[in-house]
Design a protein around this motif. Structure first.
Motif, PDB file in Angstrom:
ATOM      1  N   LYS A  31       7.182  -5.806  -2.764  1.00 28.66           N
ATOM      2  CA  LYS A  31       6.278  -4.961  -3.530  1.00 28.66           C
ATOM      3  C   LYS A  31       4.818  -5.284  -3.207  1.00 28.66           C
ATOM      4  O   LYS A  31       4.519  -6.351  -2.669  1.00 28.66           O
ATOM      5  N   PRO A  48       2.668   5.980  -7.002  1.00 28.74           N
ATOM      6  CA  PRO A  48       4.113   6.122  -7.133  1.00 28.74           C
ATOM      7  C   PRO A  48       4.452   7.336  -7.982  1.00 28.74           C
ATOM      8  O   PRO A  48       3.634   7.785  -8.798  1.00 28.74           O
ATOM      9  N   THR A  85       2.639   1.249   3.920  1.00 27.94           N
ATOM     10  CA  THR A  85       1.923   0.109   3.383  1.00 27.94           C
ATOM     11  C   THR A  85       1.436  -0.755   4.538  1.00 27.94           C
ATOM     12  O   THR A  85       1.548  -0.369   5.702  1.00 27.94           O
ATOM     13  N   GLN A 136      -0.444  -0.524  -0.939  1.00 26.28           N
ATOM     14  CA  GLN A 136      -0.287   0.035  -2.278  1.00 26.28           C
ATOM     15  C   GLN A 136       1.153   0.409  -2.603  1.00 26.28           C
ATOM     16  O   GLN A 136       1.441   0.822  -3.725  1.00 26.28           O
ATOM     17  N   ARG A 137       2.060   0.263  -1.631  1.00 24.77           N
ATOM     18  CA  ARG A 137       3.441   0.697  -1.839  1.00 24.77           C
ATOM     19  C   ARG A 137       4.413  -0.335  -1.297  1.00 24.77           C
ATOM     20  O   ARG A 137       4.065  -1.167  -0.470  1.00 24.77           O
ATOM     21  N   THR A 138       5.646  -0.256  -1.736  1.00 20.68           N
ATOM     22  CA  THR A 138       6.676  -1.198  -1.301  1.00 20.68           C
ATOM     23  C   THR A 138       7.042  -0.962   0.161  1.00 20.68           C
ATOM     24  O   THR A 138       7.097   0.170   0.636  1.00 20.68           O
TER      25      THR A 138
END
Length: 280
Positions: A197, A47, A143, A173-175
């Motif tokens: 999330k 991020p 993701t 690993q990401r929203t």
């Protein structure tokens, strides 16, 4: 030293953007004191707050009329005037100003008449500008969601009793965000955007799927049908499962199966890949 800005609200090809940035950022880094730890966009960027000491946090949230936005908060150490999202193809997707004295602003992640066209998943850039400030920080979207379980509405407080809930887990690993439901290949409804999330779960509602008395089918005693349920997402491939539904005769005189219940475990169907934005 002449500052070179990317014009607001315009489409610029990737070569132009990179040409502006490569010349100006190297020069400005020394005189502005602003630096970042960009990984060069190799597809493994964390991020933005992990890429720069000047980003306090970023988070995806729902704003206004069911629109998704990226909230960006900077530290008190810098005072940018604006921030833009530049796509990996070089287009300015959205931008906003920081109000005087404010350290937080939001950038829309959707566009179009119905706000259902997302910023494509891929490797993008947050581009900050201000007095003595001009820098880029990686912004990567993408993701993976996995099916976890199907839940009747009678067993979950967030959905109707006559609905079926599909629980999905963000294993990436990401929203990401659930955006729509598809039943047997036909778009059933746009789901309220629900950012999920990494490591968390969300439930997506297939309304009335277990409602008695609607969409009856002819049965002798019991009929089981395989219903294909698909959950669509922003920044992830869809998740599709087949769920057996049992139709039984509610009234002996009708011969129609109007009572619906779950009849076995769902089976995951291999996902179809979603395309990212292409270079132009």
């Amino acid at each position: 030293m002449t500052k070179q800005d990317i014009p607001r609200n315009s489409s610029i090809d990737r070569r132009t953007v990179l040409g502006l940035l490569s010349g100006s950022l190297a020069a400005l880094a020394g005189c502005s004191g602003l630096s970042d730890s960009s990984d060069g966009g190799d597809g493994s960027a964390g991020p933005p707050e992990e890429q720069s000491d000047y980003i306090e946090e970023t988070k995806i949230k729902v704003v206004r009329n069911n629109e998704l936005a990226l909230e960006v908060a900077v530290t008190d150490d810098i005072d940018p005037s604006s921030v833009s999202i530049i796509t990996e193809s070089g287009r300015e997707f959205s931008s906003d100003y920081f109000s005087s004295g404010e350290t937080r602003t939001s950038l829309l992640l959707t566009e179009g008449d119905d706000n259902n066209e997302p910023l494509p998943r891929g490797q993008h850039t947050l581009y900050f500008r201000g007095d003595g400030i001009e820098t880029e920080i990686p912004l990567e979207l993408g993701t993976t969601f996995e099916f976890e379980k199907a839940v009747p509405g009678t067993e979950h407080e967030k959905i109707r009793d006559d609905s079926l809930g599909v629980v999905v887990r963000n294993v990436g690993q990401r929203t990401g965000a659930a955006t729509r439901t598809i039943l047997n290949g036909e778009n059933k409804a746009n789901a309220p955007f629900e950012p999920i999330k990494p490591g968390e779960t969300g439930i997506v509602e297939f309304t009335f799927l277990l409602a008695n008395g609607s969409q009856c089918v002819k049965v002798e005693e019991t009929t089981v049908r395989e219903e294909e349920l698909t959950v669509g997402f922003f920044w992830s491939d869809p998740v599709t499962v087949t769920q057996p539904i049992k139709y039984t005769d509610r009234f002996d005189s009708t011969g129609n199966g109007c009572k619906r219940t779950l009849a076995g475990e769902p089976e995951v169907v291999t996902a179809t890949s979603v395309e990212t934005e292409t270079e132009t």
